[in-house]
Motif scaffolding. Structure first.
Motif, PDB file in Angstrom:
ATOM      1  N   UNK A 270       0.821  -1.212   0.000  1.00 28.33           N
ATOM      2  CA  UNK A 270       0.000   0.000   0.000  1.00 28.33           C
ATOM      3  C   UNK A 270       0.857   1.265   0.000  1.00 28.33           C
ATOM      4  N   UNK A 271       2.057   1.205   0.571  1.00 28.56           N
ATOM      5  CA  UNK A 271       2.953   2.359   0.481  1.00 28.56           C
ATOM      6  C   UNK A 271       3.251   2.708  -0.973  1.00 28.56           C
ATOM      7  N   UNK A 275       2.045   6.371  -2.246  1.00 28.44           N
ATOM      8  CA  UNK A 275       3.105   7.281  -2.689  1.00 28.44           C
ATOM      9  C   UNK A 275       2.795   7.872  -4.056  1.00 28.44           C
ATOM     10  N   UNK A 276       2.247   7.063  -4.937  1.00 27.72           N
ATOM     11  CA  UNK A 276       1.874   7.563  -6.262  1.00 27.72           C
ATOM     12  C   UNK A 276       0.748   8.584  -6.146  1.00 27.72           C
ATOM     13  N   UNK A 286      -6.255  10.748  -2.830  1.00 29.47           N
ATOM     14  CA  UNK A 286      -6.723   9.752  -1.877  1.00 29.47           C
ATOM     15  C   UNK A 286      -7.962  10.248  -1.159  1.00 29.47           C
ATOM     16  N   UNK A 287      -8.920   9.364  -0.915  1.00 25.15           N
ATOM     17  CA  UNK A 287     -10.188   9.782  -0.310  1.00 25.15           C
ATOM     18  C   UNK A 287     -10.152   9.772   1.213  1.00 25.15           C
ATOM     19  N   UNK A 288      -9.403   8.863   1.804  1.00 25.05           N
ATOM     20  CA  UNK A 288      -9.378   8.748   3.264  1.00 25.05           C
ATOM     21  C   UNK A 288      -8.371   9.718   3.869  1.00 25.05           C
ATOM     22  N   UNK A 289      -8.722  10.223   5.044  1.00 24.75           N
ATOM     23  CA  UNK A 289      -7.798  11.074   5.783  1.00 24.75           C
ATOM     24  C   UNK A 289      -6.523  10.284   6.066  1.00 24.75           C
ATOM     25  N   UNK A 290      -5.360  10.924   5.927  1.00 28.64           N
ATOM     26  CA  UNK A 290      -4.087  10.191   5.967  1.00 28.64           C
ATOM     27  C   UNK A 290      -3.885   9.400   7.252  1.00 28.64           C
ATOM     28  N   UNK A 291      -4.323   9.948   8.397  1.00 28.90           N
ATOM     29  CA  UNK A 291      -4.084   9.231   9.656  1.00 28.90           C
ATOM     30  C   UNK A 291      -5.063   8.083   9.878  1.00 28.90           C
ATOM     31  N   UNK A 292      -5.982   7.874   8.922  1.00 27.88           N
ATOM     32  CA  UNK A 292      -6.948   6.780   9.030  1.00 27.88           C
ATOM     33  C   UNK A 292      -6.883   5.818   7.846  1.00 27.88           C
ATOM     34  N   UNK A 348      -0.064  -2.068 -10.869  1.00 28.59           N
ATOM     35  CA  UNK A 348      -1.050  -0.985 -10.737  1.00 28.59           C
ATOM     36  C   UNK A 348      -0.347   0.371 -10.678  1.00 28.59           C
ATOM     37  N   UNK A 349       0.729   0.459  -9.927  1.00 21.57           N
ATOM     38  CA  UNK A 349       1.488   1.708  -9.828  1.00 21.57           C
ATOM     39  C   UNK A 349       2.024   2.118 -11.205  1.00 21.57           C
TER      40      UNK A 349
END
Length: 360
Positions: A270-271, A275-276, A286-292, A348-349
């Motif tokens: 997932x990193x 990162x991309x 990205x849709x989710x808040x980074x800390x979640x 995918x990346x």
């Protein structure tokens, strides 16, 4: 044979080694001249699978004595009702943390059984997990229920609350065995198998044995946890083949080096993708808040719906499956469960980079 890049949210990818082992044994299981699907669930052959699968799961979750594994049917959706039927007794309140679609479904079912309470809730329009400091549990709570990973939102608990003497319960359908946790903090964990444990057809419940002592006597037999506990999940015919497949998946996890090794691989996968997204200059978001953020379901979007459609068409042409977001929210999602190989995430990346180069 060319394997698809499978990013389905569930039923999801299974380890190739597991599929090959199942293929090898599907006609003749361990030399008995029958498939495991053909034997009696009362036979010594199946009972050995049943018992070994329970022990493997307890071992991988690093649970102490006093926990039991139950094999049920009906998916996590049946557990939304079965849990309060067994635990939400008179004078008690079912307390829930509202984090998204699956938590909401659990809450709605519990409301049909008894009184419910929202201990904390994600802010409207923000895909995140509430801070532990926001969780307020009433003194008469029968339990606190959390959904450890929201597949649709792409959010995941980074740590879990300490509930003291109040039982902590979790729907871990989409991230069980994806990372090391202190499973002993939980009185009950339930999970549909079809994401990290095996194929659909069996639901796993792991619980403290003494949790069901005060369950109402009026619960129908098949909806009573004690029925499965007393009969070693053999009260009626269990989903034999699905449990056999869970057995193979658990052995595969152990062969990888256990949950710690699987977690390391999951974070590396997932990193790559996050990162991309984060370094795309806003082309991807990205849709989710980074800390979640979840290490199981990466949710993201492009600048326009037309670009998303173009990307999905290109992905399909190149052998990618399951990258569309849930029908309720749209956009894009890559489900990177345990069995999704690093090579698929790297592919995918590469596709994301190429699409940005040609459309950015």
């Amino acid at each position: 044979m060319t394997r698809a890049y499978n990013f389905n949210a569930g039923p999801a990818a299974l380890p190739l080694e597991v599929l090959q082992k199942a293929q090898e044994e599907i006609v003749d299981f361990k030399g008995i001249g029958m498939s495991i699907m053909e034997v009696s669930h009362r036979s010594k052959e199946y009972e050995a699978v049943n018992d070994e699968t329970q022990q493997l799961l307890l071992e991988l979750l690093e649970l102490p004595a006093g926990y039991k594994v139950l094999f049920l049917q009906g998916g996590a959706s049946t557990q939304f009702a079965m849990l309060p039927m067994n635990l939400l007794t008179a004078g008690k309140v079912g307390s829930y943390v509202m984090t998204g679609s699956w938590a909401e479904k659990a809450i709605q079912e519990a409301k049909l059984i008894g009184e419910t309470h929202i201990a904390a809730s994600s802010k409207e329009g923000v895909l995140h997990i509430p801070a532990l400091s926001e969780i307020e549990i009433p003194e008469n709570a029968a339990y606190l229920h959390v959904t450890s990973n929201e597949t649709i939102a792409g959010t995941q608990y980074q740590e879990f609350p300490d509930t003291g003497s109040i039982p902590l319960v979790s729907d871990m359908s989409s991230d069980i065995l994806s990372r090391r946790i202190d499973a002993s903090k939980f009185s009950l964990i339930y999970a549909g198998a079809q994401k990290n444990l095996g194929p659909s057809g069996v639901t796993i419940v792991v619980a403290k044995e003494d949790l069901f002592n005060n369950a109402p006597k009026t619960i129908p037999t098949m909806l009573r946890y004690s029925t499965y506990l007393k009969n070693n999940s053999l009260y009626n015919t269990p989903p034999v083949y699905s449990i056999y497949m869970v057995n193979l998946v658990l052995k595969w996890v152990k062969e990888q080096g256990g949950v710690a090794a699987v977690e390391k691989a999951n974070r590396e996968k997932t990193d790559l993708i996050y990162n991309v997204l984060d370094n795309s200059g806003g082309f991807y978001e990205g849709l989710a808040q980074k800390d979640s953020r979840s290490i199981m379901n990466v949710t993201f979007k492009l600048q326009t719906e037309e670009l998303e459609k173009e990307f999905l068409a290109l992905a399909k042409k190149n052998g990618f499956v399951g990258l569309g977001g849930h029908r309720s929210v749209g956009h894009l999602r890559a489900s990177t469960y345990n069995a999704v190989p690093y090579a698929s995430c790297k592919a995918l990346v590469d596709l994301l980079d190429e699409f940005k180069r040609t459309h950015g």
